[in-house]
Scaffold this active site. Structure first.
Site, PDB file in Angstrom:
ATOM      1  N   CYS A   1      -1.667   0.850   7.376  1.00  0.00           N
ATOM      2  CA  CYS A   1      -3.111   0.561   7.461  1.00  0.00           C
ATOM      3  C   CYS A   1      -3.488  -0.702   6.692  1.00  0.00           C
ATOM      4  O   CYS A   1      -3.760  -1.736   7.285  1.00  0.00           O
ATOM      5  CB  CYS A   1      -3.939   1.739   6.940  1.00  0.00           C
ATOM      6  SG  CYS A   1      -3.703   3.265   7.874  1.00  0.00           S
ATOM      7  N   ARG A   2      -3.507  -0.639   5.354  1.00  0.00           N
ATOM      8  CA  ARG A   2      -4.063  -1.736   4.555  1.00  0.00           C
ATOM      9  C   ARG A   2      -3.132  -2.928   4.419  1.00  0.00           C
ATOM     10  O   ARG A   2      -3.554  -4.077   4.649  1.00  0.00           O
ATOM     11  CB  ARG A   2      -4.448  -1.220   3.154  1.00  0.00           C
ATOM     12  CG  ARG A   2      -5.619  -0.270   3.166  1.00  0.00           C
ATOM     13  CD  ARG A   2      -5.748   0.484   1.855  1.00  0.00           C
ATOM     14  NE  ARG A   2      -4.640   1.411   1.657  1.00  0.00           N
ATOM     15  CZ  ARG A   2      -4.448   2.147   0.568  1.00  0.00           C
ATOM     16  NH1 ARG A   2      -5.300   2.048  -0.436  1.00  0.00           N
ATOM     17  NH2 ARG A   2      -3.425   2.973   0.482  1.00  0.00           N
ATOM     18  N   SER A   3      -1.888  -2.699   3.988  1.00  0.00           N
ATOM     19  CA  SER A   3      -1.048  -3.875   3.666  1.00  0.00           C
ATOM     20  C   SER A   3      -0.636  -4.704   4.890  1.00  0.00           C
ATOM     21  O   SER A   3      -0.612  -5.941   4.790  1.00  0.00           O
ATOM     22  CB  SER A   3       0.154  -3.494   2.797  1.00  0.00           C
ATOM     23  OG  SER A   3       1.031  -2.632   3.457  1.00  0.00           O
TER      24      SER A   3
ATOM     25  N   ASP B   1      -8.388   3.778   0.809  1.00  0.00           N
ATOM     26  CA  ASP B   1      -7.421   4.177   1.820  1.00  0.00           C
ATOM     27  C   ASP B   1      -8.183   4.675   3.052  1.00  0.00           C
ATOM     28  O   ASP B   1      -8.889   5.685   2.972  1.00  0.00           O
ATOM     29  CB  ASP B   1      -6.557   5.302   1.226  1.00  0.00           C
ATOM     30  CG  ASP B   1      -5.476   5.764   2.185  1.00  0.00           C
ATOM     31  OD1 ASP B   1      -5.516   5.381   3.371  1.00  0.00           O
ATOM     32  OD2 ASP B   1      -4.604   6.525   1.745  1.00  0.00           O
TER      33      ASP B   1
ATOM     34  N   ASN C   1       2.125   1.516   4.437  1.00  0.00           N
ATOM     35  CA  ASN C   1       2.447   0.254   5.120  1.00  0.00           C
ATOM     36  C   ASN C   1       2.116   0.299   6.614  1.00  0.00           C
ATOM     37  O   ASN C   1       2.784  -0.328   7.435  1.00  0.00           O
ATOM     38  CB  ASN C   1       3.925  -0.127   4.910  1.00  0.00           C
ATOM     39  CG  ASN C   1       4.277  -1.562   5.318  1.00  0.00           C
ATOM     40  OD1 ASN C   1       5.381  -1.826   5.769  1.00  0.00           O
ATOM     41  ND2 ASN C   1       3.360  -2.484   5.191  1.00  0.00           N
TER      42      ASN C   1
ATOM     43  N   CYS D   1       0.867  -1.192   0.000  1.00  0.00           N
ATOM     44  CA  CYS D   1       0.000   0.000   0.000  1.00  0.00           C
ATOM     45  C   CYS D   1       0.897   1.234   0.000  1.00  0.00           C
ATOM     46  O   CYS D   1       2.076   1.141  -0.395  1.00  0.00           O
ATOM     47  CB  CYS D   1      -0.992  -0.019   1.166  1.00  0.00           C
ATOM     48  SG  CYS D   1      -0.236  -0.031   2.807  1.00  0.00           S
TER      49      CYS D   1
HETATM   50  P1  4NP Z   1      -1.933   2.777   3.995  1.00  0.00           P
HETATM   51  O1  4NP Z   1      -2.616   4.127   4.529  1.00  0.00           O
HETATM   52  O2  4NP Z   1      -1.325   3.118   2.644  1.00  0.00           O
HETATM   53  O3  4NP Z   1      -3.069   1.840   3.883  1.00  0.00           O
HETATM   54  O4  4NP Z   1      -0.898   2.391   5.027  1.00  0.00           O
HETATM   55  C1  4NP Z   1      -1.930   5.339   4.612  1.00  0.00           C
HETATM   56  C2  4NP Z   1      -1.111   5.574   5.693  1.00  0.00           C
HETATM   57  C3  4NP Z   1      -0.444   6.779   5.799  1.00  0.00           C
HETATM   58  C4  4NP Z   1      -0.606   7.753   4.822  1.00  0.00           C
HETATM   59  C5  4NP Z   1      -1.438   7.504   3.747  1.00  0.00           C
HETATM   60  C6  4NP Z   1      -2.095   6.297   3.626  1.00  0.00           C
HETATM   61  N1  4NP Z   1       0.064   8.992   4.938  1.00  0.00           N
HETATM   62  O5  4NP Z   1      -0.162   9.870   4.087  1.00  0.00           O
HETATM   63  O6  4NP Z   1       0.850   9.183   5.886  1.00  0.00           O
END
Ligand code: 4NP
Length: 162
Positions: A13-15, A127, A11, A8
């Site tokens: 939240c989703r992955s 997201d 790294n 993602c």
């Molecule tokens: P992820 O979510 O890609 O599912 O881990 C996010 C986590 C942090 C951010 C964006 C998306 N960020 O902009 O910090």
């Protein structure tokens, strides 16, 4: 060993949630010796960090342990993993960009929701970072359904059964 990497942006939240769900399902099938999984982000925003506390809570609410430290996708990952599963198209194009530097084919790259049965809603795992806890539960349901089918496909393709 079949090596699967979930990708993602951050790294956190989703992955890492996808990786934890994948490991949980593989455990239930008595197949941990057949698979290696990991997760990473295309960005360097959260290197070394634990998953977002909402991902940890969501996993725990479903009886799943989640432990991971944020790390960034590298060229070695593209060499080492057989399947690289992106959460959304933006993640996928970031992966392609890294690969194009080395003129590699894109055969090992997939979108997570391409595995979700009967999905006519969206091609992307949304997201959840800027939303509330309910967004994480929605992501969990999408991942749980998609990963069941992903594992079934891998089992069939590689003839791996307990
Ligand atoms: P992820 O979510 O890609 O599912 O881990 C996010 C986590 C942090 C951010 C964006 C998306 N960020 O902009 O910090």
């Amino acid at each position: 060993m079949i090596k699967v990497l979930f990708v993602c942006l951050g790294n956190i939240c989703r992955s890492p949630l996808a990786e934890a769900i994948f490991n949980h399902q593989i455990q239930k099938l008595n197949l941990p010796h057949k698979f290696k999984s990991d997760s990473c982000g295309t960005s360097d925003y959260h290197i070394g960090e634990l998953p977002d506390e909402r991902s940890i809570k969501c996993a725990n609410d479903h009886g799943i342990k989640i432990s991971h430290r944020g790390r960034q996708l590298s060229h070695a990952d593209i060499r080492d993993f057989d399947y690289i599963i992106a959460m959304d198209k933006s993640n996928r194009s970031n992966i392609y960009k890294l690969m194009d530097t080395y003129s590699q084919t894109h055969d090992q790259i997939h979108l997570m929701r391409d595995f979700q049965p009967n999905n006519s809603e969206s091609e992307e795992v949304p997201d959840p970072y800027y939303g509330g806890e309910d967004g994480f539960e929605k992501v969990y349901q999408i991942l749980d359904e998609s990963i069941k089918e992903l594992i079934a496909k891998l089992q069939k393709e590689h003839q791996v059964y307990a």
